[in-house]
Motif scaffolding. Sequence first.
Motif, PDB file in Angstrom:
ATOM      1  N   ASP A 130       0.820  -1.059   0.045  1.00  0.00           N
ATOM      2  CA  ASP A 130      -0.023  -0.126   0.188  1.00  0.00           C
ATOM      3  C   ASP A 130       0.678   1.179   0.020  1.00  0.00           C
ATOM      4  OD1 ASP A 130      -2.329  -1.666   0.141  1.00  0.00           O
ATOM      5  OD2 ASP A 130      -2.273  -1.510   2.664  1.00  0.00           O
ATOM      6  N   ALA A 131       0.254   2.402  -0.409  1.00  0.00           N
ATOM      7  CA  ALA A 131       0.977   3.662  -0.401  1.00  0.00           C
ATOM      8  C   ALA A 131      -0.081   4.737  -0.001  1.00  0.00           C
ATOM      9  CB  ALA A 131       1.592   3.945  -1.818  1.00  0.00           C
ATOM     10  N   VAL A 132       0.681   5.653   0.952  1.00  0.00           N
ATOM     11  CA  VAL A 132      -0.176   6.686   1.534  1.00  0.00           C
ATOM     12  C   VAL A 132       0.657   7.854   1.385  1.00  0.00           C
ATOM     13  CG1 VAL A 132      -1.755   7.617   3.276  1.00  0.00           C
ATOM     14  CG2 VAL A 132      -1.791   5.373   2.821  1.00  0.00           C
ATOM     15  N   ARG A 133       0.204   9.071   1.086  1.00  0.00           N
ATOM     16  CA  ARG A 133       0.908  10.260   0.991  1.00  0.00           C
ATOM     17  C   ARG A 133       0.310  11.465   1.650  1.00  0.00           C
ATOM     18  NH1 ARG A 133       4.021   6.829  -0.615  1.00  0.00           N
ATOM     19  NH2 ARG A 133       5.289   6.552  -2.427  1.00  0.00           N
ATOM     20  N   ALA A 134       0.877  12.172   2.656  1.00  0.00           N
ATOM     21  CA  ALA A 134       0.309  13.079   3.112  1.00  0.00           C
ATOM     22  C   ALA A 134       1.135  14.457   2.729  1.00  0.00           C
ATOM     23  CB  ALA A 134       0.215  13.091   4.617  1.00  0.00           C
ATOM     24  N   TYR A 135       0.513  15.450   2.063  1.00  0.00           N
ATOM     25  CA  TYR A 135       1.264  16.858   2.008  1.00  0.00           C
ATOM     26  C   TYR A 135       0.630  17.903   2.415  1.00  0.00           C
ATOM     27  CZ  TYR A 135       2.200  13.844  -2.098  1.00  0.00           C
ATOM     28  OH  TYR A 135       2.636  12.536  -2.919  1.00  0.00           O
ATOM     29  N   PRO A 136       1.740  18.496   3.124  1.00  0.00           N
ATOM     30  CA  PRO A 136       1.345  19.762   3.700  1.00  0.00           C
ATOM     31  C   PRO A 136       1.389  20.807   2.674  1.00  0.00           C
ATOM     32  CG  PRO A 136       3.349  19.365   4.268  1.00  0.00           C
ATOM     33  CD  PRO A 136       3.200  18.271   3.675  1.00  0.00           C
ATOM     34  N   LEU A 137       0.508  21.510   2.700  1.00  0.00           N
ATOM     35  CA  LEU A 137       0.259  22.897   1.693  1.00  0.00           C
ATOM     36  C   LEU A 137       0.206  24.051   2.468  1.00  0.00           C
ATOM     37  CD1 LEU A 137      -2.317  21.380  -0.584  1.00  0.00           C
ATOM     38  CD2 LEU A 137       0.003  21.204  -0.703  1.00  0.00           C
ATOM     39  N   ALA A 138       1.190  25.090   2.180  1.00  0.00           N
ATOM     40  CA  ALA A 138       1.318  26.207   3.002  1.00  0.00           C
ATOM     41  C   ALA A 138       0.283  27.260   2.059  1.00  0.00           C
ATOM     42  CB  ALA A 138       2.593  26.988   2.728  1.00  0.00           C
ATOM     43  N   MET A 139      -0.878  27.037   2.546  1.00  0.00           N
ATOM     44  CA  MET A 139      -2.016  27.715   2.188  1.00  0.00           C
ATOM     45  C   MET A 139      -2.742  28.233   3.217  1.00  0.00           C
ATOM     46  SD  MET A 139      -3.473  25.361  -1.126  1.00  0.00           S
ATOM     47  CE  MET A 139      -5.273  25.972  -0.968  1.00  0.00           C
ATOM     48  N   ARG A 140      -2.464  29.447   3.920  1.00  0.00           N
ATOM     49  CA  ARG A 140      -3.073  29.966   5.120  1.00  0.00           C
ATOM     50  C   ARG A 140      -4.309  30.186   5.062  1.00  0.00           C
ATOM     51  NH1 ARG A 140       0.658  29.243   9.069  1.00  0.00           N
ATOM     52  NH2 ARG A 140       2.917  29.647   8.552  1.00  0.00           N
ATOM     53  N   HIS A 141      -5.078  30.410   4.000  1.00  0.00           N
ATOM     54  CA  HIS A 141      -6.560  30.970   3.921  1.00  0.00           C
ATOM     55  C   HIS A 141      -7.119  30.091   2.616  1.00  0.00           C
ATOM     56  CE1 HIS A 141     -10.169  32.974   3.679  1.00  0.00           C
ATOM     57  NE2 HIS A 141     -10.061  33.300   4.809  1.00  0.00           N
ATOM     58  N   PRO A 142      -8.122  29.531   2.899  1.00  0.00           N
ATOM     59  CA  PRO A 142      -8.875  28.624   1.703  1.00  0.00           C
ATOM     60  C   PRO A 142      -8.817  29.736   0.518  1.00  0.00           C
ATOM     61  CG  PRO A 142     -10.219  28.356   4.049  1.00  0.00           C
ATOM     62  CD  PRO A 142      -8.949  29.442   4.109  1.00  0.00           C
ATOM     63  N   SER A 143      -9.085  30.877   0.597  1.00  0.00           N
ATOM     64  CA  SER A 143      -9.145  31.582  -0.416  1.00  0.00           C
ATOM     65  C   SER A 143      -8.082  31.726  -1.718  1.00  0.00           C
ATOM     66  CB  SER A 143      -9.696  32.999  -0.404  1.00  0.00           C
ATOM     67  OG  SER A 143      -8.411  33.681   0.230  1.00  0.00           O
ATOM     68  N   ARG A 144      -6.977  30.958  -1.136  1.00  0.00           N
ATOM     69  CA  ARG A 144      -6.089  30.934  -2.070  1.00  0.00           C
ATOM     70  C   ARG A 144      -5.813  29.514  -2.825  1.00  0.00           C
ATOM     71  NH1 ARG A 144      -0.440  31.880   0.941  1.00  0.00           N
ATOM     72  NH2 ARG A 144       0.232  31.926  -1.338  1.00  0.00           N
ATOM     73  N   ARG A 145      -6.846  28.600  -2.615  1.00  0.00           N
ATOM     74  CA  ARG A 145      -6.845  27.566  -3.380  1.00  0.00           C
ATOM     75  C   ARG A 145      -7.804  27.608  -4.500  1.00  0.00           C
ATOM     76  NH1 ARG A 145      -9.840  23.904   0.998  1.00  0.00           N
ATOM     77  NH2 ARG A 145     -11.908  24.901   1.157  1.00  0.00           N
ATOM     78  N   ALA A 146      -7.410  27.168  -5.625  1.00  0.00           N
ATOM     79  CA  ALA A 146      -8.449  27.200  -6.831  1.00  0.00           C
ATOM     80  C   ALA A 146      -9.082  25.857  -7.029  1.00  0.00           C
ATOM     81  CB  ALA A 146      -7.595  27.544  -8.328  1.00  0.00           C
ATOM     82  N   MET A 147     -10.409  25.820  -7.244  1.00  0.00           N
ATOM     83  CA  MET A 147     -11.103  24.624  -7.313  1.00  0.00           C
ATOM     84  C   MET A 147     -11.881  24.736  -8.629  1.00  0.00           C
ATOM     85  SD  MET A 147     -12.360  24.081  -3.504  1.00  0.00           S
ATOM     86  CE  MET A 147     -13.471  25.177  -3.234  1.00  0.00           C
TER      87      MET A 147
END
Length: 89
Positions: free
Chosen positions: A56-73
């Motif tokens: 099995d493989a599991v990856r956890a990535y920290p993302l330096a996005m201090r506020h949700p408005s900085r993510r694009a969806m």
Amino acid sequence: MIAYDIADDRRRRELARLLGRQAERVQESVFEGWFGGAEVNALLAEVAALIEPGVDAVRAYPLAMRHPSRRAMLGEQPGAALPADYWIA
């Protein structure tokens, strides 16, 4: 953000249930949620107890996005709730 590739159906379902209790499923094998460092470490300890490291493989990535408005969806999938910290898992 946590992404996984789990070989066994039972382990995959158990992992999805575990992650679903603490994070939002955004793709079939990808979850996001806002966690502090201690919280993500506790979650990853639970994940480690469920998986079979040889297959099995599991990856956890920290993302330096201090506020949700900085993510694009794109699309209609809702994102995770407002953060307590900056880990997305």
